[in-house]
Every structure is written in structure tokens, then in C-alpha cells.
Design an enzyme around this catalytic site. Sequence first.
Site, PDB file in Angstrom:
ATOM      1  N   ASP A  17      -4.769   0.292  -9.028  1.00 27.93           N
ATOM      2  CA  ASP A  17      -6.124   0.213  -9.570  1.00 27.93           C
ATOM      3  C   ASP A  17      -6.818  -0.485 -10.925  1.00 27.93           C
ATOM      4  O   ASP A  17      -7.160  -0.670 -11.699  1.00 27.93           O
ATOM      5  CB  ASP A  17      -7.075   1.366  -8.996  1.00 27.93           C
ATOM      6  CG  ASP A  17      -6.723   1.771  -7.356  1.00 27.93           C
ATOM      7  OD1 ASP A  17      -5.683   0.665  -7.277  1.00 27.93           O
ATOM      8  OD2 ASP A  17      -7.216   2.871  -7.359  1.00 27.93           O
ATOM      9  N   GLU A  63       0.955  -1.542  -0.050  1.00 24.57           N
ATOM     10  CA  GLU A  63       0.249  -0.197  -0.483  1.00 24.57           C
ATOM     11  C   GLU A  63       0.791   1.431  -0.149  1.00 24.57           C
ATOM     12  O   GLU A  63       1.773   1.389   1.153  1.00 24.57           O
ATOM     13  CB  GLU A  63      -0.980  -0.070   1.386  1.00 24.57           C
ATOM     14  CG  GLU A  63      -2.364   0.554   0.807  1.00 24.57           C
ATOM     15  CD  GLU A  63      -2.798  -0.193  -0.036  1.00 24.57           C
ATOM     16  OE1 GLU A  63      -3.474   0.009  -1.434  1.00 24.57           O
ATOM     17  OE2 GLU A  63      -3.744  -1.362   0.313  1.00 24.57           O
ATOM     18  N   HIS A  64       0.969   2.424  -0.734  1.00 23.83           N
ATOM     19  CA  HIS A  64       0.784   2.970  -1.200  1.00 23.83           C
ATOM     20  C   HIS A  64       2.378   3.397  -2.045  1.00 23.83           C
ATOM     21  O   HIS A  64       3.925   4.087  -1.730  1.00 23.83           O
ATOM     22  CB  HIS A  64       1.637   4.242   0.743  1.00 23.83           C
ATOM     23  CG  HIS A  64      -0.151   5.089   0.607  1.00 23.83           C
ATOM     24  ND1 HIS A  64      -0.500   6.233   0.105  1.00 23.83           N
ATOM     25  CD2 HIS A  64      -0.871   4.922   1.402  1.00 23.83           C
ATOM     26  CE1 HIS A  64      -1.776   6.522   0.434  1.00 23.83           C
ATOM     27  NE2 HIS A  64      -2.363   5.535   1.254  1.00 23.83           N
ATOM     28  N   LEU A  79     -12.439   0.700  -3.314  1.00 29.42           N
ATOM     29  CA  LEU A  79     -12.584  -0.481  -4.205  1.00 29.42           C
ATOM     30  C   LEU A  79     -12.291  -0.487  -5.308  1.00 29.42           C
ATOM     31  O   LEU A  79     -12.690  -1.427  -6.238  1.00 29.42           O
ATOM     32  CB  LEU A  79     -13.258  -1.934  -3.848  1.00 29.42           C
ATOM     33  CG  LEU A  79     -13.788  -1.833  -2.288  1.00 29.42           C
ATOM     34  CD1 LEU A  79     -15.526  -2.949  -1.610  1.00 29.42           C
ATOM     35  CD2 LEU A  79     -12.672  -2.782  -1.748  1.00 29.42           C
ATOM     36  N   SER A 124     -13.719   3.875  -9.689  1.00 29.82           N
ATOM     37  CA  SER A 124     -14.021   5.031 -10.593  1.00 29.82           C
ATOM     38  C   SER A 124     -12.633   4.349 -11.470  1.00 29.82           C
ATOM     39  O   SER A 124     -13.326   4.466 -12.755  1.00 29.82           O
ATOM     40  CB  SER A 124     -12.964   5.973  -9.941  1.00 29.82           C
ATOM     41  OG  SER A 124     -11.753   6.228  -9.876  1.00 29.82           O
ATOM     42  N   TYR A 160      -2.707  12.350   1.072  1.00 30.49           N
ATOM     43  CA  TYR A 160      -2.175  11.453  -0.029  1.00 30.49           C
ATOM     44  C   TYR A 160      -0.888  12.796  -1.238  1.00 30.49           C
ATOM     45  O   TYR A 160       0.015  11.727  -1.030  1.00 30.49           O
ATOM     46  CB  TYR A 160      -3.344  10.769  -0.691  1.00 30.49           C
ATOM     47  CG  TYR A 160      -2.885  10.162  -2.216  1.00 30.49           C
ATOM     48  CD1 TYR A 160      -2.852   9.085  -1.876  1.00 30.49           C
ATOM     49  CD2 TYR A 160      -2.777  10.658  -4.069  1.00 30.49           C
ATOM     50  CE1 TYR A 160      -2.593   8.455  -3.640  1.00 30.49           C
ATOM     51  CE2 TYR A 160      -2.552  10.237  -4.561  1.00 30.49           C
ATOM     52  CZ  TYR A 160      -2.344   8.803  -4.359  1.00 30.49           C
ATOM     53  OH  TYR A 160      -1.852   8.249  -5.175  1.00 30.49           O
TER      54      TYR A 160
END
Length: 390
Positions: free
Chosen positions: A175, A36-37, A128, A131, A225
Site C-alpha cells: 500500500d 492479493e495476500h 483503498l 492510512s 489477517y
Amino acid sequence: MANIQALTQQFIQQYGENETPISVFHAPGRVNLIGEHTDYNGGYVFPAALTFGTTLLIRKRADHQLGLATTNFPSSKQFSLDSIVFDEADDWMNYPKGIVHELQETGVSFKNGYDLLYHGEIPNGAGLSSSASIEVVTAYALLTLEELPTDTVKIALLSQKSENEFNGVKCGIMDQFAVANGKKDHAILLMCDTLEYDLIPFQSGSYKLVIGNTNKRRGLVDSAYNERRSQCDQAVEELKAAYPDLTLLGQLTLEQFNASKHLIKEDVVRNRAQHVVEEIDRVLQSIKALKADDLAQFGQLMNGSHDSLRDLYEVTGAELDAMVEAARGVEGVLGSRMTGAGFGGCTVSLVHEDSIERFKEEVGRKYTEATGLTADFYVCTIGNGVEQLV
């Protein structure tokens, strides 16, 4: 999966009936299992496509108009394909509009207008990838109906560019890549810097992935972010004293980072960088664990990921921490962590099938006691990336 017959009736109610066939496409949501990140830092991620996502019904029309509607909100509009621009008032419609704009920028000249009806099964704001799912399914459907190549890696890049530039959200590639390239019963080991990827079988036997939705909308996420991204950039600048060619934290091994982290002046910036480099290492360790059928070790790495996101990267928040803590207290849980950008959204846990009902009851109760919010749980199956259904 959505009921296509019922959706077809809704499409006809929205746009009327004619001889032109209605095509149906589906793009999944995604869950990131670990890593993550790390995506915007040029490192490894390990996402998987879900079986639920966005179903799109689409039909050609004779003029040069774009009709957009969804079953999720009572909003629909028409746009001229000759003047597609971002408008905040158009809300979710800016995602498909962005895809049309990017396709036009790459030289696609639409031969037809189109009517589109979206049916989203991904909870809004859950992290999740609703977009990305909308973007990828739109690009794939339009390219298919225009009889143009549907290269799913290029579609992922186009969708990311649309989100970055048309919608102004500086997301990484993970994503869109997972949504476009997922495969049933596999997760994707993706190197975000080079887009090299490998489909890794995810055979968890009697253990299931359970997504817990905190139902805490992720309000802080954009500003936090962007702040994390600039802190990572600052770390890279300071580490250039040791590695002059460094452009992304993901280019460092853990050993290289540990040897040079003293060059990073601020503790908080050093913590951010340490999370990124250690998290990339955890992803690689997790692949080894899966290949050795060591699910217990995979679960421990999930736990380590969450703890690092909480303590070093500071993106979890009270709700995610409460849910993870409750999950780890349930017998039969191998590991639990936040997934997505953080500050709300979802957790993912690896839970023995015999413990799932107890997990939902106990975690749900403890989570409500701790936060006053009600959680939702989804036992999820890993599905395919974007595809045409009809």
C-alpha cells in the site's frame, strides 16, 4: 482532486491567518489490480495509484507543537513534538503521529512545529489505503519542509514501519509503496521481498477500471489477517523439509510448490499456500497479457484471482462474492475481483465504457437484493504517487 481554495479557507478558520505560506501536498489511494495476500509472503503484487486520495495543507509554526485536524471528522488536537506517543483515543491522528515518531527515530530533529489539515477523499474502511495515503503524504510533506531528501522508496518503508510498530498493524509494503511511487497510466509490478519494481503501462483503451464499494465495513480483518499470516508461516516451516533455505512462500515457483505440497499436513494450510503461489504466477501471467494487449486474458486472470481468494484463502465473504457474481453477469465486463484484504471493502472490475451505466445499475440492484446494502461505484483513473501541489 480537492478544491484547494476552499481547503485553504478551512485551514485559516482552523489555525488562523499569518504570513507563513501554506504548502499543499497530495498522496493517492491505491487499487491492487491482481496479486492479493502475496505481499507479506514476499511475492509479486500489481497495484496502481488512483487520482483521488488525501490532500494535506501544512504550515510551519514558531513553537514545537504539532496541530492535527481533518475536514472529515470534527476532531482536532495539538501535540508536543517532544512527546509523541500512541494513544487509542487519538484514532486517525495516530497515523501522522506515527510518521513523526519514525522520522525522529531515524534522527530527524524538527526545526519547526507544524499545523496540518487533512482532506480525505478515500471512503473510510473501503480498503483503498486511506492510512497509507495519510502516512506517505505526511512523511513527504515534513521531509520537504525540513529540507531533507524525499526518497519515495524510503518514505514507503518508513510509512510501513510506522503502521507496523507505532500503530500495531502488521501490513505488508504494497500500500505504502504504491501510494509513494505510482505513476499516471501505469501500474507497479512490485516484488515485495526485494522491492524491485517496474512501471508497466496500463493502456486499457475503451475499457475502464470500476471500483465497487460494498459498504461492508471490514470488521473481521485484523484477526483473520493475522491467522492467514501464521498459516503461511506454518506452510513455510513444513516445506523446509524439501527446501531448507526457504523463508517465504514467494521464493517458490509453482512447479516447486506442486512437487512438495504433500509435505504440508493440514488441508487448510495447504490451500492457503496454494493460493499464494498460484496468485504470484497469475500476476506474472497478467503482465504478459498486458504486454500482448490481451485484455480479455487479463480479465480471466482477475476472475481466477477472486475465485482462489474465495475458495482457497477464504477472505472474500458474502458481500464481495455477491458483487463479483453480479459484475460478471454484465455484458462488457472482462473480469471482476475483490481488492484489498477482504471481508468487505471493494471490488475492481474491467468494464467496457459503453457498459458502465448498465454495470452500475445492474450490479447495484442485484447487490442490494442479495445483501440489503447499497453499493457505491467509482470509475477510476490511474494517477501519480505523492507530490507537492503548492
